[in-house]
Scaffold this active site. Structure first.
Site, PDB file in Angstrom:
ATOM      1  N   CYS A 114     -60.824 -21.445  73.534  1.00 53.44           N
ATOM      2  CA  CYS A 114     -60.100 -21.118  72.299  1.00 53.44           C
ATOM      3  C   CYS A 114     -58.697 -21.727  72.296  1.00 53.44           C
ATOM      4  O   CYS A 114     -57.846 -21.352  73.104  1.00 53.44           O
ATOM      5  CB  CYS A 114     -60.060 -19.593  72.162  1.00 53.44           C
ATOM      6  SG  CYS A 114     -58.759 -18.941  71.115  1.00 53.44           S
TER       7      CYS A 114
ATOM      8  N   CYS B  15     -55.741 -19.375  71.563  1.00 50.90           N
ATOM      9  CA  CYS B  15     -55.495 -18.508  72.727  1.00 50.90           C
ATOM     10  C   CYS B  15     -54.584 -19.208  73.708  1.00 50.90           C
ATOM     11  O   CYS B  15     -53.684 -18.609  74.289  1.00 50.90           O
ATOM     12  CB  CYS B  15     -56.802 -18.159  73.452  1.00 50.90           C
ATOM     13  SG  CYS B  15     -57.933 -17.202  72.455  1.00 50.90           S
TER      14      CYS B  15
END
Ligand code: ZN
Length: 151
Positions: A75, A78
């Site tokens: 991600c 993230c």
């Protein structure tokens, strides 16, 4: 007459290294302290990596709020949030325990919290989720979001 010192409202702190539950006098919380079991620092400016049953121990035993960053290696957002979370850890410990949850490695935990998008942040208190925020936050936003839960 000698006055007997009574521990004022001890706060339970779960060790980041060995998961032992330590009791700190509330006026000593800011100083952090060391774990009675493994003798390491209870707070070292690093977040706790939540794993299986140990996560529950942190959620249920911690006398300070636990903020959980739910993330995954694939991600992108993230990854850009990670340094912000790290900065917040250094700044706000030991008022808050910072923890990360790898939603790929800990799928059962992620499923339990019904994490639908990442990054998602959770605030846990006394074993219960008290707040949730999905998506990126700046350091200032993160601090403002945590503030009501800090004593
Ligand atoms: Zn320890």
């Amino acid at each position: 007459m000698a006055e007997r010192k009574v521990m004022s409202n001890p706060i339970k702190v779960v060790c980041a290294h060995c998961d032992a539950v330590n009791k700190l006098p509330s006026d000593k919380l800011d100083a952090g302290g060391t774990c009675g079991k493994c003798k390491k620092k209870l707070f070292s400016g690093k977040s706790v990596t939540l794993k299986g049953a140990h996560a529950q121990r942190h959620f249920e035993q911690s006398g300070i709020p636990v903020v959980v960053d739910c993330w995954a290696a694939w991600c992108g957002p993230c990854k850009s949030f990670a340094p912000i979370f790290k900065q917040a850890t250094k700044k706000l410990e030991p008022k808050v325990r910072f923890a990360t949850l790898d939603t790929e490695k800990e799928q059962r935990l992620a499923a339990r919290f019904k994490i639908r998008s990442i990054p998602t942040l959770l605030i846990m208190r006394n074993g219960k989720e008290v707040a949730r925020q999905a998506g990126l936050m700046t350091l200032a936003q993160l601090e403002a979001w945590l503030k009501p839960y800090i004593r």
